[in-house]
Design a protein around this motif. Structure first.
Motif, PDB file in Angstrom:
ATOM      1  N   ASN A 240     -56.096  32.727   6.619  1.00  0.00           N
ATOM      2  CA  ASN A 240     -54.719  32.703   7.339  1.00  0.00           C
ATOM      3  C   ASN A 240     -54.707  33.976   8.346  1.00  0.00           C
ATOM      4  OD1 ASN A 240     -51.825  33.362   8.156  1.00  0.00           O
ATOM      5  ND2 ASN A 240     -51.219  32.394   6.198  1.00  0.00           N
ATOM      6  N   GLY A 241     -54.786  33.440   9.680  1.00  0.00           N
ATOM      7  CA  GLY A 241     -54.922  34.528  10.803  1.00  0.00           C
ATOM      8  C   GLY A 241     -53.555  35.249  10.859  1.00  0.00           C
ATOM      9  N   TYR A 242     -52.576  34.458  10.815  1.00  0.00           N
ATOM     10  CA  TYR A 242     -51.077  35.401  10.972  1.00  0.00           C
ATOM     11  C   TYR A 242     -50.827  36.574  10.067  1.00  0.00           C
ATOM     12  CZ  TYR A 242     -49.827  30.416  12.441  1.00  0.00           C
ATOM     13  OH  TYR A 242     -49.736  29.192  13.134  1.00  0.00           O
ATOM     14  N   VAL A 243     -51.289  36.425   8.926  1.00  0.00           N
ATOM     15  CA  VAL A 243     -50.918  37.717   8.206  1.00  0.00           C
ATOM     16  C   VAL A 243     -52.002  38.737   8.447  1.00  0.00           C
ATOM     17  CG1 VAL A 243     -50.018  36.384   6.119  1.00  0.00           C
ATOM     18  CG2 VAL A 243     -52.457  36.990   6.256  1.00  0.00           C
ATOM     19  N   LEU A 244     -53.048  38.614   8.987  1.00  0.00           N
ATOM     20  CA  LEU A 244     -53.925  39.588   9.328  1.00  0.00           C
ATOM     21  C   LEU A 244     -53.510  40.225  10.584  1.00  0.00           C
ATOM     22  CD1 LEU A 244     -57.598  37.820   9.019  1.00  0.00           C
ATOM     23  CD2 LEU A 244     -56.749  39.965   7.817  1.00  0.00           C
ATOM     24  N   GLU A 245     -52.942  39.156  11.648  1.00  0.00           N
ATOM     25  CA  GLU A 245     -52.363  39.928  12.947  1.00  0.00           C
ATOM     26  C   GLU A 245     -50.948  40.813  12.662  1.00  0.00           C
ATOM     27  OE1 GLU A 245     -53.769  35.656  14.983  1.00  0.00           O
ATOM     28  OE2 GLU A 245     -51.770  36.285  14.928  1.00  0.00           O
ATOM     29  N   GLN A 246     -50.289  40.106  11.588  1.00  0.00           N
ATOM     30  CA  GLN A 246     -49.243  41.238  11.268  1.00  0.00           C
ATOM     31  C   GLN A 246     -49.466  42.305  10.555  1.00  0.00           C
ATOM     32  OE1 GLN A 246     -47.098  38.293   8.630  1.00  0.00           O
ATOM     33  NE2 GLN A 246     -46.982  36.803  10.089  1.00  0.00           N
ATOM     34  N   LEU A 247     -50.471  42.533   9.607  1.00  0.00           N
ATOM     35  CA  LEU A 247     -50.897  43.495   9.342  1.00  0.00           C
ATOM     36  C   LEU A 247     -51.376  44.616  10.151  1.00  0.00           C
ATOM     37  CD1 LEU A 247     -51.654  45.226   6.510  1.00  0.00           C
ATOM     38  CD2 LEU A 247     -53.718  43.912   6.367  1.00  0.00           C
ATOM     39  N   LEU A 248     -52.258  44.172  11.156  1.00  0.00           N
ATOM     40  CA  LEU A 248     -53.015  44.858  12.056  1.00  0.00           C
ATOM     41  C   LEU A 248     -52.078  45.055  13.528  1.00  0.00           C
ATOM     42  CD1 LEU A 248     -56.481  43.436  11.148  1.00  0.00           C
ATOM     43  CD2 LEU A 248     -55.558  45.640  10.291  1.00  0.00           C
ATOM     44  N   SER A 249     -50.909  44.403  13.521  1.00  0.00           N
ATOM     45  CA  SER A 249     -50.384  44.756  14.790  1.00  0.00           C
ATOM     46  C   SER A 249     -50.297  46.132  15.336  1.00  0.00           C
ATOM     47  CB  SER A 249     -48.834  44.102  14.587  1.00  0.00           C
ATOM     48  OG  SER A 249     -48.222  44.181  15.824  1.00  0.00           O
ATOM     49  N   PRO A 250     -50.640  46.226  16.553  1.00  0.00           N
ATOM     50  CA  PRO A 250     -50.268  47.728  17.033  1.00  0.00           C
ATOM     51  C   PRO A 250     -48.799  48.055  17.405  1.00  0.00           C
ATOM     52  CG  PRO A 250     -51.059  46.404  18.730  1.00  0.00           C
ATOM     53  CD  PRO A 250     -51.195  45.532  17.522  1.00  0.00           C
ATOM     54  N   LEU A 251     -47.837  46.891  17.286  1.00  0.00           N
ATOM     55  CA  LEU A 251     -46.538  47.157  17.482  1.00  0.00           C
ATOM     56  C   LEU A 251     -46.117  47.623  16.103  1.00  0.00           C
ATOM     57  CD1 LEU A 251     -45.915  44.397  20.172  1.00  0.00           C
ATOM     58  CD2 LEU A 251     -46.528  46.810  20.405  1.00  0.00           C
ATOM     59  N   VAL A 252     -45.905  48.789  15.682  1.00  0.00           N
ATOM     60  CA  VAL A 252     -45.557  49.240  14.441  1.00  0.00           C
ATOM     61  C   VAL A 252     -44.156  49.754  14.471  1.00  0.00           C
ATOM     62  CG1 VAL A 252     -46.057  50.750  12.407  1.00  0.00           C
ATOM     63  CG2 VAL A 252     -47.956  49.562  13.560  1.00  0.00           C
ATOM     64  N   VAL A 253     -43.443  49.129  13.632  1.00  0.00           N
ATOM     65  CA  VAL A 253     -41.982  49.957  13.523  1.00  0.00           C
ATOM     66  C   VAL A 253     -41.669  50.755  12.229  1.00  0.00           C
ATOM     67  CG1 VAL A 253     -39.488  48.979  13.287  1.00  0.00           C
ATOM     68  CG2 VAL A 253     -41.043  47.474  14.534  1.00  0.00           C
ATOM     69  N   GLN A 254     -42.584  50.260  11.121  1.00  0.00           N
ATOM     70  CA  GLN A 254     -42.468  51.276   9.869  1.00  0.00           C
ATOM     71  C   GLN A 254     -43.759  51.130   9.256  1.00  0.00           C
ATOM     72  OE1 GLN A 254     -38.919  51.246   7.349  1.00  0.00           O
ATOM     73  NE2 GLN A 254     -40.113  51.036   5.443  1.00  0.00           N
ATOM     74  N   THR A 255     -44.295  52.020   8.843  1.00  0.00           N
ATOM     75  CA  THR A 255     -45.728  52.367   8.237  1.00  0.00           C
ATOM     76  C   THR A 255     -45.398  53.155   7.076  1.00  0.00           C
ATOM     77  OG1 THR A 255     -47.781  52.542   8.753  1.00  0.00           O
ATOM     78  CG2 THR A 255     -46.321  54.180   9.574  1.00  0.00           C
ATOM     79  N   SER A 256     -46.669  53.169   6.302  1.00  0.00           N
ATOM     80  CA  SER A 256     -46.727  54.053   4.947  1.00  0.00           C
ATOM     81  C   SER A 256     -48.207  54.289   4.721  1.00  0.00           C
ATOM     82  CB  SER A 256     -45.922  53.325   3.901  1.00  0.00           C
ATOM     83  OG  SER A 256     -46.571  52.119   3.585  1.00  0.00           O
ATOM     84  N   ASP A 257     -48.329  54.944   3.898  1.00  0.00           N
ATOM     85  CA  ASP A 257     -49.921  55.271   3.393  1.00  0.00           C
ATOM     86  C   ASP A 257     -50.297  53.750   2.623  1.00  0.00           C
ATOM     87  OD1 ASP A 257     -49.742  58.050   3.838  1.00  0.00           O
ATOM     88  OD2 ASP A 257     -49.240  58.618   2.015  1.00  0.00           O
ATOM     89  N   ALA A 258     -49.346  53.035   2.028  1.00  0.00           N
ATOM     90  CA  ALA A 258     -49.825  52.035   1.529  1.00  0.00           C
ATOM     91  C   ALA A 258     -50.298  50.845   2.524  1.00  0.00           C
ATOM     92  CB  ALA A 258     -48.592  51.185   0.710  1.00  0.00           C
ATOM     93  N   HIS A 259     -49.592  50.862   3.739  1.00  0.00           N
ATOM     94  CA  HIS A 259     -49.807  49.989   4.767  1.00  0.00           C
ATOM     95  C   HIS A 259     -51.202  50.304   5.013  1.00  0.00           C
ATOM     96  CE1 HIS A 259     -48.969  49.030   9.352  1.00  0.00           C
ATOM     97  NE2 HIS A 259     -49.634  48.000   8.690  1.00  0.00           N
ATOM     98  N   ALA A 260     -51.551  51.751   5.517  1.00  0.00           N
ATOM     99  CA  ALA A 260     -52.851  52.153   5.881  1.00  0.00           C
ATOM    100  C   ALA A 260     -53.950  51.573   4.910  1.00  0.00           C
ATOM    101  CB  ALA A 260     -52.829  53.449   5.918  1.00  0.00           C
ATOM    102  N   GLU A 261     -53.681  51.720   3.698  1.00  0.00           N
ATOM    103  CA  GLU A 261     -54.722  51.449   2.593  1.00  0.00           C
ATOM    104  C   GLU A 261     -54.774  49.829   2.626  1.00  0.00           C
ATOM    105  OE1 GLU A 261     -55.750  51.915  -2.301  1.00  0.00           O
ATOM    106  OE2 GLU A 261     -53.961  52.879  -1.205  1.00  0.00           O
ATOM    107  N   LEU A 262     -53.816  48.963   2.805  1.00  0.00           N
ATOM    108  CA  LEU A 262     -53.640  47.497   2.743  1.00  0.00           C
ATOM    109  C   LEU A 262     -54.575  46.982   3.831  1.00  0.00           C
ATOM    110  CD1 LEU A 262     -52.856  45.123   1.307  1.00  0.00           C
ATOM    111  CD2 LEU A 262     -50.798  45.223   2.709  1.00  0.00           C
ATOM    112  N   ALA A 263     -54.266  47.951   5.278  1.00  0.00           N
ATOM    113  CA  ALA A 263     -55.087  47.544   6.361  1.00  0.00           C
ATOM    114  C   ALA A 263     -56.488  47.650   6.262  1.00  0.00           C
ATOM    115  CB  ALA A 263     -54.524  48.315   7.629  1.00  0.00           C
TER     116      ALA A 263
END
Length: 251
Positions: A92-115
């Protein structure tokens, strides 16, 4: 709206009922061809608390909302972490694109780990996702003659080729055209679409050229998949399992 108002969008995500691991911008803004009247596609991951997972009353796996804010249409979709992890393990390319989007509105340590798990989710089978999406958009362009589905067609093909060759997700069409030597007429079409989300193709490439170019890049995606050294199956499942369990137990 051709620029993303990140501070304003942070106010939007702060209003959400569950903790968000991340929120990013997808859609035309991510793809590099927003229009003056484009909506903003916000995508992210929320974390259901344990008592809404293990009990009789289960919380929402997906939250969706569309509304107007300051004259801009917002489209917000978030998935619970478990659902998002399962989607990551599919082609599923959509979720990869969402996870790795450079247009970040909110992030967290968990986001970085998931990426960090994203690379182990990429497979040769993702080419099927991008071929299917390109075909759907090409057919839509044939019915409407609108610039939007035409640009979506080539964006999908070029993203798929780039992914098969490099293992890296790149969703921005102007960047892809420069990196891959994409169709020379695309920058002019991107510039034309900036004036309106549903403008039709007028005075652009001839239908015969568009068809040949579509067939050429579709064949290039098939070849890129055949030559790709990416694995057939993702290898991130054990890491994602542990990640989901750890975060869930913390709630």
């Amino acid at each position: 709206m051709t620029a993303v108002d990140v501070p304003g969008l942070r106010e939007v995500v702060a209003e959400q009922p569950y903790q968000l691991l991340f929120a990013t911008v997808s859609g035309a803004h991510l793809y590099g061809f927003p229009s003056a009247d484009s909506d903003v596609d916000l995508r992210g991951v929320h974390l259901l608390p344990a008592d809404e997972v293990v009990g009789l009353r289960h919380g929402p796996e997906t939250l969706e909302r569309m509304w107007q804010r300051d004259g801009v249409e917002l489209d917000l979709v978030t998935h619970d972490l478990l659902k998002f992890a399962r989607l990551l393990l599919r082609p599923n390319g959509y979720v990869l694109e969402q996870l790795l989007s450079p247009l970040v509105v909110q992030t967290s340590d968990a986001h970085a780990e998931l990426a960090g798990f994203a690379g182990d989710c990429v497979t040769r089978r993702h080419a099927h996702h991008y071929r299917g999406f390109a075909r759907t958009q090409w057919q839509l362009f044939g019915r409407t003659n609108e610039l939007k589905p035409l640009l979506y067609t080539f964006r999908a093909l070029l993203t798929g080729i780039h992914l098969m060759r490099t293992g890296v997700v790149e969703a921005n069409l102007p960047v892809l055209v420069a990196d891959l030597g994409g169709p020379s007429f695309l920058p002019d079409l991107v510039a034309a679409k900036a004036a309106g989300e549903h403008l039709t193709l007028s005075g652009g490439p001839a239908p015969e050229l568009l068809w040949r170019t579509y067939e050429q890049w579709l064949a290039a995606l098939v070849e890129a998949q055949e030559r790709s050294t990416l694995p057939e199956q993702p290898t991130a499942e054990p890491h994602l399992h542990d990640f989901v369990v750890t975060l869930r137990l913390k709630t």
